[in-house]
Design a protein around this motif. Structure first.
Motif, PDB file in Angstrom:
ATOM      1  N   PHE A 151      75.640  22.212  44.937  1.00 48.39           N
ATOM      2  CA  PHE A 151      74.815  22.051  45.592  1.00 48.39           C
ATOM      3  C   PHE A 151      73.067  22.317  44.656  1.00 48.39           C
ATOM      4  N   PHE A 181      73.881  15.219  48.652  1.00 50.65           N
ATOM      5  CA  PHE A 181      75.607  15.920  49.947  1.00 50.65           C
ATOM      6  C   PHE A 181      75.803  14.858  49.537  1.00 50.65           C
ATOM      7  N   GLY A 191      74.269  21.214  57.725  1.00 49.37           N
ATOM      8  CA  GLY A 191      74.978  20.555  56.969  1.00 49.37           C
ATOM      9  C   GLY A 191      76.610  21.192  57.651  1.00 49.37           C
ATOM     10  N   ILE A 251      75.485  15.754  57.171  1.00 55.29           N
ATOM     11  CA  ILE A 251      74.375  16.391  56.558  1.00 55.29           C
ATOM     12  C   ILE A 251      73.217  15.616  57.368  1.00 55.29           C
ATOM     13  N   PHE A 268      79.280  14.082  51.563  1.00 57.28           N
ATOM     14  CA  PHE A 268      78.528  14.070  53.380  1.00 57.28           C
ATOM     15  C   PHE A 268      77.509  12.418  53.866  1.00 57.28           C
TER      16      PHE A 268
END
Ligand code: FA5
Length: 344
Positions: free
Chosen positions: A236, A117, A217, A193, A122
Motif C-alpha cells: 500500500f 485498497f 482496515g 476498509i 478491500f
C-alpha cells in the motif's frame, strides 16, 4: 380635437429627429412638460359642455398616453446608444473564469487510499460518526473503568436528546467500532476498509486536531499472519507514495488486538538519514495495528479460535502531511483558501 391631432403629429415628427439625451429632454419639456401644448389644450376644457368635455378628455388622455409611449421607447433607444456594450453583446465571446469549488485535499487523499485498497480486494464501508459506548469501547474489549479508555479522550453526547437511552452515545474516537459492526453482519473471509471522521477531546497542536480522519482496515480469514499484514501494508505505502518504502513494527498495546504494534515507515523525506520531519530518527510513526483479539471475534458473535485477522487504523491527515509536506494539521480545517487551492 384637430389641435390635439396636430400636436401629436408634430410631436411624432420631431421625435424622429431626436438622437441624444439632451434633445430628448427638450422634446419632453415641449410635449409633456407643465407648459406644453398639451397642457394648454387641456385648459380649454373648462369652456366646453359636459358632453364635449367627455369626448375631448378621452382624446386628450389617449394623445398623452401615445406621447408618453414614444418618449419611453426613445429613452431606451438613446440609453442603449450611450452604453454600446449592451447593444454589442457577443454571445460567442469567451467569458471570464468563474470561481468554482473543487475536492478538498482530505477527500482526494482518502479516495486515492481507498482506490489502492480496492485494487487489493478491500471493499469500502462507512460507519457512524455518532457511536454507542458499546461499539466504540466495550465490544472492542475496553470495558468501563479500563485504563485504556484514557487513550481516547471522548466527546460524550447528552442521552436526553436520543430516543434510545439504554446505551451511552459519543462522537466516535476511532473507526474501529466498524470492525465489530461489520463482523456481526457478515461472515468471513472478509476484507474491508473504513475511512471516516473521528473526534477527540484533546488539545490541538501541529499534529493533533479534535476532528480528524482515520482509515481503518480489517482482514479476516482462516490463516492470517503478521507477515500478510506487513506485505499488504508495504505494498500500500509503495503505491501511495510511489517509492519503495520499508516499514517496521514496534510492540504496542491496544485492547482489541493481540499482539499490537505501532507501524513506522522509513522517512519519506530523508529516506532514513534523519531530518526535521522524522525528528532525526529516520522513521515516521504512521498508525496503530495488530492481530484481531479473539475477544473481539467473540463480541461479534463468532466462535473463539475459528478465525484470524489483522486490523489497522491510520490517520489520513498525517499521511497527507507526509505526502505533500504539510507542516501543520490545523491547516486542513482552517478554511484558508490559499492552502486549499494548492490542491486543485
Ligand atoms: C487508534 O485509534 C486505533 N483504533 C488504531 C487501531 C486500529 C489499532 C485497528 C489496532 C487495530 P491511535 O489512537 O493510535 O489508534 O490512532 C491511530 C492514528 O490516528 C494515529 O496514528 C494518528 O495517525 C491518527 N490520530 C490519532 N489521534 C489524532 C489526532 N488527535 N489528530 C490527528 N490524527 C490523529
Amino acid at each position: 380635437m384637430d389641435t390635439l391631432k396636430d400636436i401629436a403629429a408634430k410631436a411624432r415628427k420631431e421625435m424622429q429627429l431626436v438622437t441624444t439625451a439632451d434633445e430628448l429632454e427638450v422634446w419632453r419639456v415641449k410635449y409633456l412638460g407643465r407648459k406644453s401644448a398639451l397642457s394648454s389644450a387641456s385648459k380649454q376644457m373648462k369652456d366646453m359642455t359636459a358632453t364635449q368635455r367627455v369626448a375631448y378628455g378621452k382624446t386628450l388622455n389617449e394623445t398623452k398616453q401615445e406621447l408618453e409611449d414614444i418618449f419611453s421607447a426613445k429613452e431606451l433607444e438613446v440609453s442603449v446608444a450611450m452604453h454600446p456594450i449592451e447593444r454589442s453583446l457577443d454571445v460567442s465571446l469567451p467569458f471570464g473564469r468563474k470561481a468554482i469549488g473543487h475536492q478538498h485535499i482530505i477527500s482526494t487523499v482518502q479516495r486515492r487510499m481507498a482506490a489502492i485498497f480496492n485494487a487489493m480486494g478491500f471493499s469500502v464501508q462507512e460507519g457512524f460518526e455518532v457511536e454507542s459506548e458499546h461499539y466504540n469501547f466495550d465490544a472492542l474489549n475496553i470495558p468501563a473503568a479500563h485504563p485504556a479508555r484514557d487513550m481516547w479522550d471522548t466527546f460524550w453526547l447528552d442521552n436526553r436528546v436520543l430516543s434510545d437511552a439504554s446505551d451511552k452515545y459519543l462522537l466516535r474516537t476511532h473507526t474501529s467500532p466498524m470492525q465489530v459492526r461489520y463482523m456481526e453482519a457478515h461472515n468471513p473471509p472478509l476484507r474491508i476498509i473504513v475511512p471516516g471522521k473521528c473526534y477527540r477531546y484533546e488539545a490541538t497542536d501541529a499534529s493533533h486536531e479534535t476532528q480528524f480522519h482515520q482509515l481503518e482496515g480489517l482482514l479476516v480469514d482462516q490463516h492470517v499472519s503478521v507477515a500478510n499484514f506487513k506485505a499488504i501494508l508495504e505494498e500500500f505505502f509503495k503505491r501511495f507514495f510511489q517509492k519503495d518504502l520499508t516499514i517496521r513494527l514496534r510492540p504496542s498495546y491496544f485492547p482489541f488486538t493481540e499482539p499490537s504494534f505501532e507501524v513506522d515507515i522509513r522517512c519519506v523525506k530523508c529516506g532514513g538519514k534523519g531530518c526535521g520531519v522524522c525528528k532525526q530518527t529516520g522513521w515516521l510513526e504512521i498508525m496503530g495495528a495488530g492481530m484481531v483479539h479473539q475477544n473481539v471475534f467473540e463480541f461479534a458473535g463468532m466462535v473463539r479460535g475459528e478465525w484470524q485477522g489483522f486490523a489497522f487504523g491510520m490517520g489520513i491527515e498525517r499521511i497527507a502531511m507526509l505526502k505533500y509536506n504539510i507542516g501543520d494539521i490545523r491547516l486542513f480545517h482552517s478554511g484558508d483558501l490559499r492552502f486549499i487551492r494548492q490542491f486543485r
